[in-house]
Structures are given as structure tokens and as C-alpha cells.
Design an enzyme around this catalytic site. Structure first.
Site, PDB file in Angstrom:
ATOM      1  N   LYS B  30       0.715  -4.538 -28.512  1.00 41.82           N
ATOM      2  CA  LYS B  30       0.340  -5.987 -28.167  1.00 41.82           C
ATOM      3  C   LYS B  30       1.166  -6.659 -27.094  1.00 41.82           C
ATOM      4  CE  LYS B  30      -0.917  -6.121 -32.990  1.00 41.82           C
ATOM      5  NZ  LYS B  30      -0.297  -4.889 -33.468  1.00 41.82           N
ATOM      6  N   CYS B  52     -24.290   3.308   4.761  1.00 41.52           N
ATOM      7  CA  CYS B  52     -23.563   4.365   3.850  1.00 41.52           C
ATOM      8  C   CYS B  52     -23.746   5.529   4.503  1.00 41.52           C
ATOM      9  CB  CYS B  52     -24.134   4.152   2.519  1.00 41.52           C
ATOM     10  SG  CYS B  52     -23.766   5.540   1.585  1.00 41.52           S
ATOM     11  N   CYS B  55     -25.761   8.182   2.295  1.00 40.15           N
ATOM     12  CA  CYS B  55     -27.134   7.825   1.932  1.00 40.15           C
ATOM     13  C   CYS B  55     -28.147   8.943   2.656  1.00 40.15           C
ATOM     14  CB  CYS B  55     -27.739   6.481   2.293  1.00 40.15           C
ATOM     15  SG  CYS B  55     -27.499   5.297   0.835  1.00 40.15           S
ATOM     16  N   ASP B  78     -16.137  16.315   5.846  1.00 43.85           N
ATOM     17  CA  ASP B  78     -16.047  16.259   7.130  1.00 43.85           C
ATOM     18  C   ASP B  78     -14.503  16.188   7.487  1.00 43.85           C
ATOM     19  OD1 ASP B  78     -18.561  16.219   8.130  1.00 43.85           O
ATOM     20  OD2 ASP B  78     -18.809  14.079   7.454  1.00 43.85           O
ATOM     21  N   HIS B 114     -28.446   4.891  -3.814  1.00 46.61           N
ATOM     22  CA  HIS B 114     -27.378   4.296  -3.477  1.00 46.61           C
ATOM     23  C   HIS B 114     -26.537   3.415  -4.538  1.00 46.61           C
ATOM     24  CE1 HIS B 114     -23.855   3.068  -0.959  1.00 46.61           C
ATOM     25  NE2 HIS B 114     -24.164   1.741  -1.317  1.00 46.61           N
ATOM     26  N   ASN B 154     -14.192  11.367  -8.227  1.00 46.93           N
ATOM     27  CA  ASN B 154     -13.345  10.065  -8.124  1.00 46.93           C
ATOM     28  C   ASN B 154     -14.546   8.881  -8.174  1.00 46.93           C
ATOM     29  OD1 ASN B 154     -10.579  11.265  -7.851  1.00 46.93           O
ATOM     30  ND2 ASN B 154     -10.905  11.422  -5.793  1.00 46.93           N
ATOM     31  N   CYS B 161     -11.756   5.910  -4.531  1.00 46.84           N
ATOM     32  CA  CYS B 161     -12.865   6.491  -3.896  1.00 46.84           C
ATOM     33  C   CYS B 161     -13.355   5.349  -3.078  1.00 46.84           C
ATOM     34  CB  CYS B 161     -14.129   6.383  -5.313  1.00 46.84           C
ATOM     35  SG  CYS B 161     -15.730   6.882  -4.577  1.00 46.84           S
ATOM     36  N   SER B 162     -13.839   5.905  -1.857  1.00 49.09           N
ATOM     37  CA  SER B 162     -14.060   5.047  -0.539  1.00 49.09           C
ATOM     38  C   SER B 162     -15.622   4.531  -0.317  1.00 49.09           C
ATOM     39  CB  SER B 162     -13.427   5.694   0.670  1.00 49.09           C
ATOM     40  OG  SER B 162     -13.722   6.921   0.816  1.00 49.09           O
ATOM     41  N   HIS B 165     -21.563   5.070  -3.134  1.00 51.22           N
ATOM     42  CA  HIS B 165     -22.740   5.948  -3.434  1.00 51.22           C
ATOM     43  C   HIS B 165     -22.309   7.298  -4.435  1.00 51.22           C
ATOM     44  CE1 HIS B 165     -26.435   7.707  -1.671  1.00 51.22           C
ATOM     45  NE2 HIS B 165     -26.132   8.693  -2.422  1.00 51.22           N
ATOM     46  N   HIS B 167     -20.985  10.168  -5.804  1.00 47.09           N
ATOM     47  CA  HIS B 167     -20.828  11.414  -5.507  1.00 47.09           C
ATOM     48  C   HIS B 167     -19.595  12.054  -6.013  1.00 47.09           C
ATOM     49  CE1 HIS B 167     -17.954   9.105  -3.244  1.00 47.09           C
ATOM     50  NE2 HIS B 167     -17.496  10.466  -2.842  1.00 47.09           N
ATOM     51  N   GLN B 169     -16.761  15.916  -5.471  1.00 48.57           N
ATOM     52  CA  GLN B 169     -16.262  16.699  -4.272  1.00 48.57           C
ATOM     53  C   GLN B 169     -16.045  18.253  -5.141  1.00 48.57           C
ATOM     54  OE1 GLN B 169     -13.298  15.400  -1.517  1.00 48.57           O
ATOM     55  NE2 GLN B 169     -13.260  13.348  -2.767  1.00 48.57           N
ATOM     56  N   HIS B 282     -12.413  22.202 -15.300  1.00 47.12           N
ATOM     57  CA  HIS B 282     -11.533  23.382 -15.296  1.00 47.12           C
ATOM     58  C   HIS B 282     -12.195  24.545 -15.956  1.00 47.12           C
ATOM     59  CE1 HIS B 282      -7.638  20.850 -14.776  1.00 47.12           C
ATOM     60  NE2 HIS B 282      -8.111  21.299 -13.873  1.00 47.12           N
ATOM     61  N   LYS B 312      -3.698   0.871 -16.863  1.00 47.76           N
ATOM     62  CA  LYS B 312      -2.503   1.462 -17.113  1.00 47.76           C
ATOM     63  C   LYS B 312      -1.734   2.040 -15.913  1.00 47.76           C
ATOM     64  CE  LYS B 312       0.985   3.964 -19.112  1.00 47.76           C
ATOM     65  NZ  LYS B 312       2.012   3.387 -19.846  1.00 47.76           N
ATOM     66  N   PHE B 313      -0.455   1.715 -15.719  1.00 47.67           N
ATOM     67  CA  PHE B 313       0.157   2.163 -14.539  1.00 47.67           C
ATOM     68  C   PHE B 313       1.004   3.561 -14.986  1.00 47.67           C
ATOM     69  CE2 PHE B 313      -0.812  -2.176 -13.210  1.00 47.67           C
ATOM     70  CZ  PHE B 313      -0.965  -1.955 -11.930  1.00 47.67           C
ATOM     71  N   TYR B 317       8.652   5.377 -15.728  1.00 52.52           N
ATOM     72  CA  TYR B 317       9.147   6.378 -16.627  1.00 52.52           C
ATOM     73  C   TYR B 317       8.213   7.699 -16.681  1.00 52.52           C
ATOM     74  CZ  TYR B 317      10.148   8.642 -20.982  1.00 52.52           C
ATOM     75  OH  TYR B 317      10.732   9.236 -22.225  1.00 52.52           O
ATOM     76  N   GLN B 324       3.310   8.138 -20.659  1.00 45.68           N
ATOM     77  CA  GLN B 324       3.399   7.354 -21.903  1.00 45.68           C
ATOM     78  C   GLN B 324       2.108   6.622 -22.021  1.00 45.68           C
ATOM     79  OE1 GLN B 324       3.571   3.791 -21.960  1.00 45.68           O
ATOM     80  NE2 GLN B 324       4.226   3.263 -23.898  1.00 45.68           N
TER      81      GLN B 324
HETATM   82  O1  LIG Z   1       8.001  -1.922 -18.831  1.00 42.79           O
HETATM   83  P1  LIG Z   1       7.112  -2.587 -17.839  1.00 42.79           P
HETATM   84  O2  LIG Z   1       7.648  -2.967 -16.654  1.00 42.79           O
HETATM   85  O3  LIG Z   1       6.163  -3.829 -18.461  1.00 42.79           O
HETATM   86  O4  LIG Z   1       5.849  -1.774 -17.639  1.00 42.79           O
HETATM   87  C1  LIG Z   1       5.684  -0.744 -16.499  1.00 42.79           C
HETATM   88  O5  LIG Z   1       6.735   0.435 -16.514  1.00 42.79           O
HETATM   89  C2  LIG Z   1       6.551   1.155 -17.620  1.00 42.79           C
HETATM   90  C3  LIG Z   1       7.369   2.313 -17.479  1.00 42.79           C
HETATM   91  O6  LIG Z   1       7.249   3.101 -16.416  1.00 42.79           O
HETATM   92  C4  LIG Z   1       4.947   1.899 -17.825  1.00 42.79           C
HETATM   93  O7  LIG Z   1       4.868   2.443 -18.966  1.00 42.79           O
HETATM   94  C5  LIG Z   1       3.897   0.633 -17.728  1.00 42.79           C
HETATM   95  O8  LIG Z   1       2.705   1.234 -17.578  1.00 42.79           O
HETATM   96  C6  LIG Z   1       4.260  -0.195 -16.383  1.00 42.79           C
HETATM   97  O9  LIG Z   1       3.198  -1.351 -16.438  1.00 42.79           O
HETATM   98  O1  LIG Z   2     -11.427  12.656  -0.126  1.00 41.62           O
HETATM   99  P1  LIG Z   2     -11.699  11.189  -0.301  1.00 41.62           P
HETATM  100  O2  LIG Z   2     -12.628  10.603  -1.325  1.00 41.62           O
HETATM  101  O3  LIG Z   2     -11.509  10.509   0.876  1.00 41.62           O
HETATM  102  O4  LIG Z   2     -10.099  10.850  -0.858  1.00 41.62           O
HETATM  103  C1  LIG Z   2      -9.738  10.619  -2.282  1.00 41.62           C
HETATM  104  O5  LIG Z   2      -9.783  11.816  -3.079  1.00 41.62           O
HETATM  105  C2  LIG Z   2      -8.760  12.879  -2.728  1.00 41.62           C
HETATM  106  C3  LIG Z   2      -8.968  13.957  -3.735  1.00 41.62           C
HETATM  107  O6  LIG Z   2      -8.648  13.790  -4.966  1.00 41.62           O
HETATM  108  C4  LIG Z   2      -7.358  12.090  -2.569  1.00 41.62           C
HETATM  109  O7  LIG Z   2      -6.350  13.447  -2.137  1.00 41.62           O
HETATM  110  C5  LIG Z   2      -7.399  10.982  -1.711  1.00 41.62           C
HETATM  111  O8  LIG Z   2      -5.994  10.340  -1.746  1.00 41.62           O
HETATM  112  C6  LIG Z   2      -8.546  10.110  -2.271  1.00 41.62           C
HETATM  113  O9  LIG Z   2      -8.335   8.831  -1.667  1.00 41.62           O
END
Ligand SMILES: O=P(O)(O)O[C@H]1O[C@H](CO)[C@@H](O)[C@H](O)[C@H]1O
Ligand SMILES: O=P(O)(O)O[C@H]1O[C@H](CO)[C@@H](O)[C@H](O)[C@H]1O
Lengths: 347, 347
Positions: B30, B52, B55, B78, B114, B154, B161-162, B165, B167, B169, B282, B312-313, B317, B324
């Protein structure tokens, strides 16, 4: 066929601290970018923000009041991921394995000033942060249920940081987290075999080669590790073989503060933007055992790749295979080393 | 003290496939969010975009022309991160370890359209993607210098993903990448000890418990793994113990396609947005050895946490300690399972 060389040819490098590999594709550095760009949030912040829950004297989200602090200020995280009163227990059922985990989570405000970041603070102010880290490492680690203390900083909204007020965090655990656990295995193996610090020997070799060194002061070295994953990943390593922060002398703590500033000034100067990163200190567990194998260091994982708005994505291949980078560690080190030592805002 | 239970108390869980842990903090679900929000880019796309580079009939960045393809279309990337003609060599100098790495990188357009994504494609069309994956796994793997073939997708700009379309890899390597290498160790240990597939036994146990199962068809199961790291991480596992895509029957490939669609429809329906993720398969290495321990599966790592704009970041940590999460795997599974099976755009 041409002879293999690391400036031109795809290769993998071993992280001797974790035993894991990174894939390097130096020939790919010129790939065009058409993907997501980040927002740059460079608004000038006030010294005090009445709406910031980390500023002195303000109310936090949980209802607690911050004191009118004038030096680095630490408090228990209002939304701690780990708690000190978690009942013991777990699941031990074949392929289903879980363990209760206790700990303490804290937040450290680095400065009362809302508008500063580490590279803009005075070394003497940063030194107080290092002092507080050492104290917290000690006092949190003294709890029986705490066996590892992880100090870290998330900087910048792109790193999930929700408040620009300069601050870091400390999460502590009953068990050693994955990353330091991997490093401990490798450092122990090396120490048992050679009677010396793995990282100490690595540092000595890097100081001789010089190509990945960013800077050096009397007690600490900043470098881009051979096995760097993030484009401008760096490490601050203590010259003396100390296993944790409490072993540092006053002079060493000051030198650590100075290195922390020197590296983050380089970072800010690279794209002339407040450079986002996650950083953290790996040091000996607080499990009551002797850890002569451990060698204190701080790792920096910054996401930016080409500019203030284009970051490296650690996605598909990286998540499912191996982390991958385009520019080499040597090129990154040279770019950082060649920058002005004066913060771009003060030129 | 209360009794430990996984719905309320912080704990860690073991990923039996990799040997690594995840920290779960269910009490923290929460927590308010004040940090970065993502852009939602839900513009309606045309069936064909003249700008694109994926395409049919269009020119790519490298100057190559796409044919007027009508079925899944594969070509060499490429900007390949790995090349087939890399000279052998490396560095073997104590703590400096590097190895030349060869491989082939390809891009697969899933559809000429597309404007589509996997959850919006017909199962019969997705089946053609699975067919092509199997063919590519085989033909790329037949190269002497290729010992592992990593198929992945991706999806979404937040996942690097840039191009929207549809796709995916394929990156292939001389050596087995970190993640499958870890899994291989665990699957081999288990197979040698029990003469059975680790993942097969895990799947059987999950099918009995039911709480993390998302769906099931005759040949594949979708589930949230016990050790899920990402908030809505999921896995598609084959019921039959097959080690790679080429062993699948036509009927099984169709069932795999159907599972791929079923899971991604759930994802899109969760926040009624085109759900970003990185996903990949895998399977056994193509190193010419027998791999009875390997059990084919596809893992999905989606970043979104609370809404279409809050992810989620995996930062401080997580990078320095242990991944986490806040909500439990069981809660995530229930939320996904309870959604309508009809794609929100077609209701
Ligand atoms: O604790 P914070 O700053 O709200 O949260 C941030 O740092 C944490 C610890 O690396 C992460 O788990 C969270 O995903 C991030 O948003
Ligand atoms: O190959 P793309 O789609 O340009 O690139 C994307 O996928 C790759 C493979 O996961 C990563 O290394 C790149 O950082 C990401 O931007």
C-alpha cells in the site's frame, strides 16, 4: 582473419567478484537510436521545499515530523521493506522454499538543503554522511537479527527515486543478499588461496595499467571495472584492505567523501545534467564472524548511455541471457577522465 | 509473536531454476507512489506505416529492403551485437579474463501488420511465429560456432523497444549466456539425482496447488512462478518434458501459440493498455550434446506494477542486494486469473 582485439570485436568479460560475464559489442557503438527518450527534469529547486517530506521540519507521509536537522539525518523508513519483528518461519517443501526475513530499513537525508546533490556538496559535508554510514553500519549490525547492512543511493527519477532531496537508504537483512553473497564466495576463495584481498590485487593491477583509472587520492581510487555492465559504471575502492566502514580512519573517511564527490562531478559533467545512478557499498556482513576476505568498495550503476535523455535498457537479452554493452570500459573511462574537474554549474 | 505467514510477513523465496532469491514484502503493497510515471502511447497505429523500417516493402536503416512479406519474416539484425566472423582470442591474465564471442543476431517480424501485437493476432498466425522460431533455433544452432540460441521479445518503449511493429529477436552465442547457464546447472543436478525434469516436477506440484496457475491447455500451462521477481512475471511451461522447440508436435506448437496469446491478453486486460514486457524462451543449448535435463519454457518479465504508468524499479537494493517485490506471486496470479478472457479492445 584479423587478429582479435577488444576495441573492435565482440567478446565477453568475466566479473571476478561475482563470477558472471558481460557481453561487449564495441563495433555496435554507432547504432542509431529511435526508441524511448527520458525527460530531463532540471528545474531549479529551492533550498527548502514546504511540500518535501524529507526537508527539515516537515511532516512525512506516515505522519512523523522531521526535526529541524542541520546535519545528515537518519530515520526508519516509513514504508520499510524489512521489519524487525517478523516472526520466524518459512516453507521447506521440496521445490517450494521460502524463509522469513527480518531487518531494518532506514532513510538518510544527506543534507538539509533540498537543492543540493552529492557532487554539489562540500567534501566536509559529505564526510558527515560517511561518518553516519559508518555509525549506522555499526549500530544496525549490532542487532542479533541483522547479518548484512546494505547502504545505497537511488538518484534521479529514472532510477525510481521519488524525491530529489539528496538522500540514500539502508536496508539490512538477516541473511546476506544475492549480490554480496556472490562476491563473498569469490573473495573468500581468493583469500584462502592467496592470503590476500582479491580486490586489493585487482586494484594494484589496474593502477599499473592505468587505462580504466578515473582518479586517485591518497586512500581511494575511482575506476571503471574491467567487467563494467552499465555504460559508465564505476567503482570506488579503498587502497588499504579494510573490510568495512568502521575500520576507516578519519582521514580515510574524508578521502572517501572526496572520491564520492570527484566521481559524481565527472558524472554530472558528462552530459551536463544531474546524472542519475544507483550506487551502494559492499562490505563485510555483520554476522559476528571474521571477514578478512572482504574489501570495502562502492559501486555506481548509472543508466545513461548517449545523452541526458537516452539510457541503456537492460531488457530482453540482458534479462534472459547476459548483460550487454556497446562502448568498452576503456572508452568510458577515457571519456570520464578527460572531463573538466569543475562542476558544470560552477564554471 | 504472531505465526509467520507469507501473505503478511516479509520473506525471501528461492528460485530453484537459478539458485537465487527474491525478497517479498507483502505488507508494503500500500506504499504511496510519488515518483516517475511512464507515458502511455496508445495512439491507433495504421496497418501499414511507410516510415516503419519493419513494414513489408520498406527500406531499413542499413539500406536493405524488406520483401512484401505476408507471413512472419526473419532477417539478420542490421546492428548485430554478435557476428559470425569474430576472430578467436581473448585475454587470460589473472584477474583480467575476456573471451572472443561469436554468434548471429536476427530480427523476426511477427506479422506484416504494423498495428497488431501478439494478443491481437490470431492463434493460427502466432503458430507461424512458433514454427519460424523452431526453424531458426535449428538452422542457427547448426552452425559450429553457435552453442546457444536465445529467442526473445522486447515489447513497449519502456522495455527499450524502438519500434511498435510486432517483432522479436534472436541472439545466438558460442557460449551459454549467464541465465540459461545457471538454469542448466540446477536442472542437471536435479535430473542426475532424480532422473526427472526439475521443471516437470515443479509444474506437477503447481497444478496440484492451483494458486499460482493462470491457465492450462492440453499441452501448456501459464503460471506465476513461486519465485517471481517482476510484479506480474509469468512462465509458460510445456506439459511434456521436451528440451527444445524442434521436439514439439504441430499440435503442441499450436497450443504454445494459444498460451502465448492467452497470457498476453490477460496482460493487456490488467490495466487496459498494451502491456510492456520482455519475454524469452529458455531451452537446450545447441552444443551437440544431449540435454535430457532441459525443459522448454518461456519467461515473461513485465515492468508495470500499479497501473499503466507506474512501473516497478529494479534499482538500488535490487541491483546491489536482491530483487524485491511487494505484492505476492499468489495475489498477482489471482488478479490475472480473474480478468476477462476477451481482449479489452474487442469487448
Ligand atoms: O524506497 P523507495 O525510494 O520508495 O523505492 C525505490 O527504491 C527501492 C529500493 O531500491 C526499490 O525497491 C523501489 O522499486 C524504488 O522505487
Ligand atoms: O536491439 P534493439 O531492439 O535496438 O535494442 C534493445 O534490445 C537489446 C536486447 O535486449 C538491448 O541490448 C538494447 O539495450 C535494447 O534497446
Amino acid at each position: 582473419m584479423a587478429q582479435f582485439n577488444m576495441e573492435d570485436h565482440p567478446h565477453k568479460r568475466l566479473n571476478v567478484l561475482t563470477g558472471e560475464w558481460v557481453l561487449v559489442s564495441p563495433h555496435r557503438a554507432k547504432r542509431p537510436w529511435q526508441g524511448q527518450v527520458e525527460k530531463v527534469s532540471e528545474e531549479k529547486r529551492p533550498e527548502y521545499d514546504p511540500k518535501c517530506y524529507l526537508c527539515p521540519g516537515n511532516e512525512r507521509i506516515g505522519g512523523h515530523m522531521n526535526p529541524s536537522y542541520t546535519e545528515p539525518y537518519v530515520f526508519v523508513n516509513d514504508f520499510s521493506a524489512l521489519l524487525s519483528d517478523t516472526p520466524e518461519g518459512g516453507v521447506d517443501e521440496g521445490l517450494f522454499q521460502a524463509r522469513s526475513e527480518s531487518g531494518i530499513c532506514k532513510v538518510i537525508c544527506f543534507s538539509p538543503r533540498h537543492d543540493l546533490t552529492v557532487p554539489e556538496m562540500e567534501v566536509s559535508e559529505i564526510k558527515k554522511v560517511v561518518d553516519l554510514w559508518a555509525q549506522e553500519y555499526k549500530s544496525i549490525g549490532e542487532n542479533d537479527f541483522v547479518n548484512y547492512v546494505q547502504i545505497f543511493e537511488n538518484k534521479g527519477s529514472v532510477m525510481g527515486c521519488s524525491n530529489p532531496h539528496p538522500h540514500g537508504q539502508i536496508w539490512s537483512n538477516s541473511t546476506i543478499p544475492n549480490e554480496p553473497a556472490k562476491k563473498q564466495v569469490k573473495m573468500k576463495e581468493y583469500f584462502q588461496k592467496n592470503g590476500k584481498s582479491l580486490l586489493g590485487d585487482y586494484l594494484a593491477a589496474e593502477l599499473e595499467k592505468k587505462e580504466r583509472i578515473l582518479f586517485e587520492n591518497e586512500h581511494f581510487v575511482g575506476l571503471v571495472p574491467y567487467w563494467a555492465v552499465w555504460p559508465f559504471e564505476a567503482m570506488i575502492v579503498s587502497k588499504r584492505h579494510v573490510s568495512n566502514l568502521t575500520e576507516l580512519t578519519e582521514e580515510e573517511k574524508e578521502a572517501f567523501a572526496s572520491a564520492y564527490k570527484e566521481l559524481t562531478v565527472m558524472y554530472d559533467n558528462l552530459f551536463e545534467v544531474s546524472f542519475p545512478y544507483s550506487a551502494g557499498i559492499h562490505q563485510a556482513p555483520t554476522d559476528g564472524e571474521d571477514h578478512p576476505e572482504w574489501h570495502l568498495h562502492m559501486s555506481f550503476y548509472p543508466p545513461l548511455l548517449r545523452s541526458a535523455t537516452v539510457k541503456k535498457f537492460m531488457v530482453g537479452y540482458e534479462m534472459l541471457g547476459t548483460p550487454q554493452r556497446d562502448i568498452t570500459a576503456e572508452t568510458s573511462a577515457k571519456r570520464l577522465r578527460d572531463l573538466s574537474k569543475v562542476h558544470y554549474k560552477h564554471r
